[in-house]
Motif scaffolding. Structure first.
Motif, PDB file in Angstrom:
ATOM      1  N   MET A 219       0.846  -1.175   0.000  1.00  0.00           N
ATOM      2  CA  MET A 219       0.000   0.000   0.000  1.00  0.00           C
ATOM      3  C   MET A 219       0.893   1.241   0.000  1.00  0.00           C
ATOM      4  O   MET A 219       1.923   1.270   0.653  1.00  0.00           O
ATOM      5  CB  MET A 219      -0.909  -0.032   1.240  1.00  0.00           C
ATOM      6  N   SER A 220       0.480   2.262  -0.710  1.00  0.00           N
ATOM      7  CA  SER A 220       1.291   3.480  -0.823  1.00  0.00           C
ATOM      8  C   SER A 220       1.118   4.357   0.416  1.00  0.00           C
ATOM      9  O   SER A 220       0.130   4.250   1.149  1.00  0.00           O
ATOM     10  CB  SER A 220       0.875   4.265  -2.068  1.00  0.00           C
ATOM     11  N   ILE A 221       2.078   5.228   0.624  1.00  0.00           N
ATOM     12  CA  ILE A 221       2.019   6.156   1.745  1.00  0.00           C
ATOM     13  C   ILE A 221       0.775   7.028   1.637  1.00  0.00           C
ATOM     14  O   ILE A 221       0.075   7.271   2.625  1.00  0.00           O
ATOM     15  CB  ILE A 221       3.296   7.022   1.809  1.00  0.00           C
ATOM     16  N   GLU A 222       0.470   7.485   0.420  1.00  0.00           N
ATOM     17  CA  GLU A 222      -0.698   8.340   0.235  1.00  0.00           C
ATOM     18  C   GLU A 222      -1.983   7.636   0.650  1.00  0.00           C
ATOM     19  O   GLU A 222      -2.838   8.229   1.315  1.00  0.00           O
ATOM     20  CB  GLU A 222      -0.812   8.800  -1.229  1.00  0.00           C
ATOM     21  N   LYS A 223      -2.121   6.373   0.279  1.00  0.00           N
ATOM     22  CA  LYS A 223      -3.326   5.614   0.632  1.00  0.00           C
ATOM     23  C   LYS A 223      -3.405   5.367   2.139  1.00  0.00           C
ATOM     24  O   LYS A 223      -4.481   5.407   2.724  1.00  0.00           O
ATOM     25  CB  LYS A 223      -3.369   4.296  -0.138  1.00  0.00           C
ATOM     26  N   ILE A 224      -2.272   5.103   2.755  1.00  0.00           N
ATOM     27  CA  ILE A 224      -2.241   4.889   4.208  1.00  0.00           C
ATOM     28  C   ILE A 224      -2.663   6.158   4.937  1.00  0.00           C
ATOM     29  O   ILE A 224      -3.490   6.125   5.855  1.00  0.00           O
ATOM     30  CB  ILE A 224      -0.841   4.430   4.667  1.00  0.00           C
ATOM     31  N   VAL A 225      -2.131   7.291   4.500  1.00  0.00           N
ATOM     32  CA  VAL A 225      -2.483   8.568   5.125  1.00  0.00           C
ATOM     33  C   VAL A 225      -3.959   8.870   4.911  1.00  0.00           C
ATOM     34  O   VAL A 225      -4.662   9.286   5.838  1.00  0.00           O
ATOM     35  CB  VAL A 225      -1.580   9.706   4.591  1.00  0.00           C
ATOM     36  N   GLU A 226      -4.442   8.628   3.711  1.00  0.00           N
ATOM     37  CA  GLU A 226      -5.864   8.844   3.406  1.00  0.00           C
ATOM     38  C   GLU A 226      -6.751   7.981   4.321  1.00  0.00           C
ATOM     39  O   GLU A 226      -7.727   8.469   4.884  1.00  0.00           O
ATOM     40  CB  GLU A 226      -6.111   8.494   1.937  1.00  0.00           C
TER      41      GLU A 226
ATOM     42  N   LEU B  67      -4.201   5.745  13.313  1.00  0.00           N
ATOM     43  CA  LEU B  67      -3.043   5.183  12.633  1.00  0.00           C
ATOM     44  C   LEU B  67      -2.694   3.912  13.390  1.00  0.00           C
ATOM     45  O   LEU B  67      -2.244   3.958  14.534  1.00  0.00           O
ATOM     46  CB  LEU B  67      -1.858   6.156  12.654  1.00  0.00           C
ATOM     47  N   THR B  68      -2.943   2.768  12.772  1.00  0.00           N
ATOM     48  CA  THR B  68      -2.702   1.491  13.440  1.00  0.00           C
ATOM     49  C   THR B  68      -1.229   1.126  13.376  1.00  0.00           C
ATOM     50  O   THR B  68      -0.487   1.647  12.521  1.00  0.00           O
ATOM     51  CB  THR B  68      -3.522   0.367  12.782  1.00  0.00           C
ATOM     52  N   PRO B  69      -0.782   0.211  14.250  1.00  0.00           N
ATOM     53  CA  PRO B  69       0.609  -0.251  14.173  1.00  0.00           C
ATOM     54  C   PRO B  69       0.956  -0.835  12.806  1.00  0.00           C
ATOM     55  O   PRO B  69       2.073  -0.645  12.322  1.00  0.00           O
ATOM     56  CB  PRO B  69       0.689  -1.310  15.272  1.00  0.00           C
ATOM     57  N   ALA B  70       0.009  -1.518  12.157  1.00  0.00           N
ATOM     58  CA  ALA B  70       0.275  -2.092  10.838  1.00  0.00           C
ATOM     59  C   ALA B  70       0.491  -0.986   9.805  1.00  0.00           C
ATOM     60  O   ALA B  70       1.374  -1.086   8.948  1.00  0.00           O
ATOM     61  CB  ALA B  70      -0.876  -3.002  10.413  1.00  0.00           C
ATOM     62  N   MET B  71      -0.325   0.071   9.902  1.00  0.00           N
ATOM     63  CA  MET B  71      -0.163   1.196   8.971  1.00  0.00           C
ATOM     64  C   MET B  71       1.180   1.883   9.205  1.00  0.00           C
ATOM     65  O   MET B  71       1.887   2.222   8.257  1.00  0.00           O
ATOM     66  CB  MET B  71      -1.320   2.193   9.155  1.00  0.00           C
ATOM     67  N   GLU B  72       1.516   2.078  10.455  1.00  0.00           N
ATOM     68  CA  GLU B  72       2.793   2.702  10.815  1.00  0.00           C
ATOM     69  C   GLU B  72       3.964   1.871  10.292  1.00  0.00           C
ATOM     70  O   GLU B  72       4.928   2.405   9.733  1.00  0.00           O
ATOM     71  CB  GLU B  72       2.876   2.838  12.330  1.00  0.00           C
ATOM     72  N   ALA B  73       3.875   0.552  10.452  1.00  0.00           N
ATOM     73  CA  ALA B  73       4.939  -0.341   9.979  1.00  0.00           C
ATOM     74  C   ALA B  73       5.071  -0.286   8.463  1.00  0.00           C
ATOM     75  O   ALA B  73       6.183  -0.301   7.921  1.00  0.00           O
ATOM     76  CB  ALA B  73       4.672  -1.771  10.445  1.00  0.00           C
ATOM     77  N   GLU B  74       3.943  -0.206   7.766  1.00  0.00           N
ATOM     78  CA  GLU B  74       3.983  -0.146   6.305  1.00  0.00           C
ATOM     79  C   GLU B  74       4.615   1.161   5.828  1.00  0.00           C
ATOM     80  O   GLU B  74       5.422   1.165   4.890  1.00  0.00           O
ATOM     81  CB  GLU B  74       2.574  -0.300   5.722  1.00  0.00           C
TER      82      GLU B  74
END
Length: 185
Positions: free
Chosen positions: A1-8, A16-23
């Motif tokens: 997943m891209s940074i932009e999609k994670i931030v969105e 912001l979940t730990p999985a999102m942070e790790a990605e």
């Protein structure tokens, strides 16, 4: 997943979940250079975290006391074996093997953790030692099936001290030595 999609997603959910942070960390670590869009997304996320629009979910709000008990037992046993032989054992594999064969002992408070530790020492210490012994035997007898496999949290080093450090950071961040001083990393 891209940074932009994670931030969105984080902005949409408010978390912001730990999985999102790790990605995000993985993308930043593996990219030779981030794009302007990625920098802007990270800046937007930082702003949202600072204002409280997005809340970072803590990695753990609970602990499994069994993890630290198994690690303590495994560290002692692995150190003995490695000191008296030419073998190098994988502490992570040994701990995971043993933990998969033991009951979890979760706690959300220090008092609960102390209770679980005491309960485990009284009722489960022999079983813990037995499962760690089985894990070590399995590790010693295991052929190198997949030498290309990648270890979780790779980079801590292949030595026992590096493995112990990485595992303690992940599973027992508040682990205390006898005498009351905390281990700091």
């Amino acid at each position: 997943m891209s940074i932009e999609k994670i931030v969105e997603q984080a902005l949409q959910d408010g978390y912001l979940t730990p999985a999102m942070e790790a990605e995000v960390g993985r993308v930043c670590d593996t990219a030779a250079e981030l794009s302007i869009e990625e920098y802007m997304a990270l800046d937007r996320l930082m702003g949202a975290l600072l204002t409280g629009e997005v809340v970072a979910v803590p990695r753990k709000q609970f602990i499994n006391v069994m993890e630290e008990l198994v690690l303590t037992e495994a560290i002692a046993r692995v150190a003995e074996i490695e000191a008296t032989s030419e073998r190098t054992l994988d502490l992570g594999d040994i701990a995971a093997y043993a933990l998969n064969r033991l009951p979890p002992l979760y706690a959300t408070t220090e008092e609960g953790a102390a209770y679980q530790r005491q309960r485990a020492k009284e009722d489960l210490q022999e079983l813990i030692a037995q499962r760690v012994s089985e894990a070590i035997a399995q590790n010693l007898n295991q052929p190198e099936f997949f030498p290309e496999r990648q270890v979780i949290n790779k980079g801590a080093g292949s030595d026992v001290l590096g493995q112990v450090s990485a595992l303690l950071k992940a599973y027992a961040p508040g682990f205390e030595q006898p005498g009351g001083s905390s281990i700091s990393f």
